[in-house]
Motif scaffolding. Structure first.
Motif, PDB file in Angstrom:
ATOM      1  N   LYS A 270      19.417  17.881 -26.611  1.00  0.00           N
ATOM      2  CA  LYS A 270      19.773  17.304 -25.319  1.00  0.00           C
ATOM      3  C   LYS A 270      18.533  17.079 -24.465  1.00  0.00           C
ATOM      4  CE  LYS A 270      22.889  18.090 -21.414  1.00  0.00           C
ATOM      5  NZ  LYS A 270      23.871  19.031 -20.805  1.00  0.00           N
ATOM      6  N   GLU A 271      17.625  18.072 -24.460  1.00  0.00           N
ATOM      7  CA  GLU A 271      16.375  17.931 -23.705  1.00  0.00           C
ATOM      8  C   GLU A 271      15.507  16.822 -24.275  1.00  0.00           C
ATOM      9  OE1 GLU A 271      14.633  21.761 -23.837  1.00  0.00           O
ATOM     10  OE2 GLU A 271      16.023  22.665 -22.391  1.00  0.00           O
ATOM     11  N   LYS A 272      15.476  16.727 -25.607  1.00  0.00           N
ATOM     12  CA  LYS A 272      14.696  15.666 -26.252  1.00  0.00           C
ATOM     13  C   LYS A 272      15.263  14.298 -25.907  1.00  0.00           C
ATOM     14  CE  LYS A 272      13.169  14.048 -30.808  1.00  0.00           C
ATOM     15  NZ  LYS A 272      13.242  14.281 -32.265  1.00  0.00           N
ATOM     16  N   SER A 273      16.589  14.178 -25.929  1.00  0.00           N
ATOM     17  CA  SER A 273      17.236  12.918 -25.593  1.00  0.00           C
ATOM     18  C   SER A 273      16.965  12.544 -24.138  1.00  0.00           C
ATOM     19  CB  SER A 273      18.742  13.029 -25.842  1.00  0.00           C
ATOM     20  OG  SER A 273      19.406  11.849 -25.441  1.00  0.00           O
ATOM     21  N   SER A 274      17.023  13.563 -23.256  1.00  0.00           N
ATOM     22  CA  SER A 274      16.745  13.314 -21.842  1.00  0.00           C
ATOM     23  C   SER A 274      15.301  12.884 -21.633  1.00  0.00           C
ATOM     24  CB  SER A 274      17.041  14.580 -21.036  1.00  0.00           C
ATOM     25  OG  SER A 274      16.773  14.389 -19.668  1.00  0.00           O
ATOM     26  N   TYR A 275      14.378  13.535 -22.355  1.00  0.00           N
ATOM     27  CA  TYR A 275      12.958  13.158 -22.248  1.00  0.00           C
ATOM     28  C   TYR A 275      12.736  11.729 -22.732  1.00  0.00           C
ATOM     29  CZ  TYR A 275       7.951  13.115 -23.244  1.00  0.00           C
ATOM     30  OH  TYR A 275       6.613  12.778 -23.299  1.00  0.00           O
ATOM     31  N   ASN A 276      13.342  11.372 -23.863  1.00  0.00           N
ATOM     32  CA  ASN A 276      13.195  10.010 -24.390  1.00  0.00           C
ATOM     33  C   ASN A 276      13.774   8.986 -23.432  1.00  0.00           C
ATOM     34  OD1 ASN A 276      11.983  11.017 -26.700  1.00  0.00           O
ATOM     35  ND2 ASN A 276      13.890  11.068 -27.881  1.00  0.00           N
ATOM     36  N   MET A 277      14.884   9.357 -22.771  1.00  0.00           N
ATOM     37  CA  MET A 277      15.488   8.442 -21.816  1.00  0.00           C
ATOM     38  C   MET A 277      14.551   8.223 -20.624  1.00  0.00           C
ATOM     39  SD  MET A 277      19.119   8.732 -19.764  1.00  0.00           S
ATOM     40  CE  MET A 277      20.096   8.338 -21.225  1.00  0.00           C
ATOM     41  N   ARG A 278      13.965   9.305 -20.130  1.00  0.00           N
ATOM     42  CA  ARG A 278      13.030   9.164 -18.999  1.00  0.00           C
ATOM     43  C   ARG A 278      11.823   8.313 -19.393  1.00  0.00           C
ATOM     44  NH1 ARG A 278      14.201  14.709 -18.325  1.00  0.00           N
ATOM     45  NH2 ARG A 278      12.201  15.246 -19.307  1.00  0.00           N
ATOM     46  N   GLU A 279      11.327   8.514 -20.607  1.00  0.00           N
ATOM     47  CA  GLU A 279      10.204   7.715 -21.090  1.00  0.00           C
ATOM     48  C   GLU A 279      10.557   6.233 -21.115  1.00  0.00           C
ATOM     49  OE1 GLU A 279       6.898   8.610 -22.696  1.00  0.00           O
ATOM     50  OE2 GLU A 279       7.259  10.075 -21.108  1.00  0.00           O
ATOM     51  N   GLU A 280      11.751   5.930 -21.618  1.00  0.00           N
ATOM     52  CA  GLU A 280      12.183   4.535 -21.698  1.00  0.00           C
ATOM     53  C   GLU A 280      12.397   3.949 -20.309  1.00  0.00           C
ATOM     54  OE1 GLU A 280      13.353   0.937 -23.595  1.00  0.00           O
ATOM     55  OE2 GLU A 280      12.088   2.654 -24.111  1.00  0.00           O
ATOM     56  N   ILE A 281      12.958   4.750 -19.390  1.00  0.00           N
ATOM     57  CA  ILE A 281      13.150   4.285 -18.018  1.00  0.00           C
ATOM     58  C   ILE A 281      11.798   3.968 -17.370  1.00  0.00           C
ATOM     59  CG2 ILE A 281      13.877   4.988 -15.703  1.00  0.00           C
ATOM     60  CD1 ILE A 281      16.167   6.532 -17.013  1.00  0.00           C
ATOM     61  N   ASP A 282      10.829   4.849 -17.551  1.00  0.00           N
ATOM     62  CA  ASP A 282       9.493   4.616 -16.994  1.00  0.00           C
ATOM     63  C   ASP A 282       8.881   3.335 -17.560  1.00  0.00           C
ATOM     64  OD1 ASP A 282       9.688   6.894 -15.481  1.00  0.00           O
ATOM     65  OD2 ASP A 282       8.591   8.159 -16.912  1.00  0.00           O
ATOM     66  N   ARG A 283       9.070   3.107 -18.851  1.00  0.00           N
ATOM     67  CA  ARG A 283       8.507   1.895 -19.471  1.00  0.00           C
ATOM     68  C   ARG A 283       9.135   0.646 -18.876  1.00  0.00           C
ATOM     69  NH1 ARG A 283       9.589  -1.928 -22.861  1.00  0.00           N
ATOM     70  NH2 ARG A 283      11.718  -1.173 -23.209  1.00  0.00           N
ATOM     71  N   ILE A 284      10.481   0.689 -18.699  1.00  0.00           N
ATOM     72  CA  ILE A 284      11.175  -0.484 -18.158  1.00  0.00           C
ATOM     73  C   ILE A 284      10.784  -0.712 -16.703  1.00  0.00           C
ATOM     74  CG2 ILE A 284      13.445  -1.407 -17.571  1.00  0.00           C
ATOM     75  CD1 ILE A 284      14.554   0.023 -20.022  1.00  0.00           C
ATOM     76  N   LEU A 285      10.654   0.387 -15.926  1.00  0.00           N
ATOM     77  CA  LEU A 285      10.256   0.236 -14.513  1.00  0.00           C
ATOM     78  C   LEU A 285       8.838  -0.320 -14.391  1.00  0.00           C
ATOM     79  CD1 LEU A 285      11.752   3.495 -12.943  1.00  0.00           C
ATOM     80  CD2 LEU A 285      12.638   1.154 -12.784  1.00  0.00           C
ATOM     81  N   ASP A 286       7.938   0.098 -15.283  1.00  0.00           N
ATOM     82  CA  ASP A 286       6.576  -0.471 -15.296  1.00  0.00           C
ATOM     83  C   ASP A 286       6.619  -1.961 -15.604  1.00  0.00           C
ATOM     84  OD1 ASP A 286       5.414   1.948 -14.685  1.00  0.00           O
ATOM     85  OD2 ASP A 286       4.989   2.488 -16.766  1.00  0.00           O
ATOM     86  N   LYS A 287       7.508  -2.340 -16.511  1.00  0.00           N
ATOM     87  CA  LYS A 287       7.634  -3.745 -16.881  1.00  0.00           C
ATOM     88  C   LYS A 287       8.142  -4.562 -15.696  1.00  0.00           C
ATOM     89  CE  LYS A 287       9.748  -6.753 -20.373  1.00  0.00           C
ATOM     90  NZ  LYS A 287      10.636  -6.810 -21.586  1.00  0.00           N
ATOM     91  N   ILE A 288       9.114  -3.978 -14.939  1.00  0.00           N
ATOM     92  CA  ILE A 288       9.623  -4.664 -13.752  1.00  0.00           C
ATOM     93  C   ILE A 288       8.522  -4.811 -12.715  1.00  0.00           C
ATOM     94  CG2 ILE A 288      11.243  -4.481 -11.827  1.00  0.00           C
ATOM     95  CD1 ILE A 288      13.192  -3.069 -13.717  1.00  0.00           C
ATOM     96  N   HIS A 289       7.736  -3.736 -12.536  1.00  0.00           N
ATOM     97  CA  HIS A 289       6.662  -3.762 -11.534  1.00  0.00           C
ATOM     98  C   HIS A 289       5.618  -4.827 -11.866  1.00  0.00           C
ATOM     99  CE1 HIS A 289       3.883  -2.253  -8.516  1.00  0.00           C
ATOM    100  NE2 HIS A 289       2.925  -2.181  -9.452  1.00  0.00           N
TER     101      HIS A 289
END
Length: 283
Positions: free
Chosen positions: A238-257
């Motif tokens: 669960k922690e690994k999945s949450s970490y991967n989700m945060r990583e993906e969110i950060d990548r997408i937000l950087d792309k938007i920026h």
């Protein structure tokens, strides 16, 4: 029937016997017996071909010609809730024994483990009974909770071997002495010609009760260790999945920026929406 420790001030009240697991099993057996009586009454008044009681016994009593050859495996358990309607004492003494000794096992292991033990013991006793058909060939039918009750009695004797019981409300003896007498009688019944193969189910229940006393603590420790291991692995995943989700969110937000929201693919937009819903539900 009453019991006490010799040389110790040990008493019980009637409320102690009526534990939740014991109550469930006694009520279940009583309901099934009442159903048997009703079906028998209907069948005895019906001169036609409809035979509800016979069908009920055919499908739920343990029939060695059906349980394995036809894979009617539910009979390995269902038989233990049926009793002879022509011998009320069959049911009465089984439930009386469960009432007086079941609480000893339930208080030691808890209601869930007690119920699980009772049901598995009934199946184990049935397995021993079916296995002995190799020695006693031919079709035979068994019903009754005696195998499971014997398991409860033996396990209770392992827990409190020096408890004094009044056998048939008359003869005082240690519980372990009573067990040896009952086991000896069952062995004799199995060995003599036409002595009654059903006694093998009693011995199967007794053996299973003793095995549970020897190994239940160890098995429970292994089970709890396995349960904790599964919980830890689930938490890590669960922690690994949450970490991967945060990583993906950060990548997408950087792309938007860097490129604007119009640069997101349909898959990335769907991922953000799902992530937003998940965080809202967890908050």
């Amino acid at each position: 029937m009453s019991y006490y420790y010799q040389g110790n001030n040990y008493t019980t009240s009637s409320s102690v016997y009526w534990t939740p697991g014991v109550k469930i099993l006694i009520i279940a057996n009583a309901i099934v017996f009442a159903l048997q009586v009703i079906l028998y009454s209907i069948e005895s008044r019906n001169s036609g071909t409809w035979r509800p009681f016979s069908y009920f016994i055919q499908y739920f009593a343990l029939d060695t010609s059906k349980v394995i050859p036809k894979l009617w495996l539910w009979q390995l358990l269902s038989y233990s809730f049926l009793h002879s309607i022509t011998d009320i004492f069959h049911l009465f003494f089984n439930l009386l024994t469960l009432f007086f000794f079941g609480h000893i096992v339930e208080e030691r292991y808890g209601t869930k483990r007690f119920l699980a033990f009772y049901l598995v013991c009934a199946v184990f006793a049935a397995g021993v009974y079916v296995s002995l058909q190799f020695l006693y060939p031919g079709r035979s039918i068994m019903l009754g909770a005696s195998g499971a009750i014997m398991g409860v009695l033996v396990l209770a004797a392992c827990i409190l071997p020096d408890v004094t019981v009044l056998f048939y409300f008359i003869f005082p003896m240690k519980l372990r002495t009573l067990i040896w007498i009952l086991v000896g009688m069952d062995i004799y019944m199995v060995l003599i010609p036409h002595g009654g193969v059903a006694a093998s189910a009693h011995l199967g229940g007794a053996f299973f009760g003793y095995l549970c006393y020897l190994f239940s603590g160890r098995f429970h420790r292994y089970y709890m260790q396995w349960k904790r291991k599964i919980a830890l692995e689930y938490q890590k995943e669960k922690e690994k999945s949450s970490y991967n989700m945060r990583e993906e969110i950060d990548r997408i937000l950087d792309k938007i920026h860097q490129n604007g929201i119009q640069s997101l693919t349909a898959k990335e937009k769907e991922f953000l929406q799902n992530a937003s819903k998940k965080y809202k539900s967890n908050s």
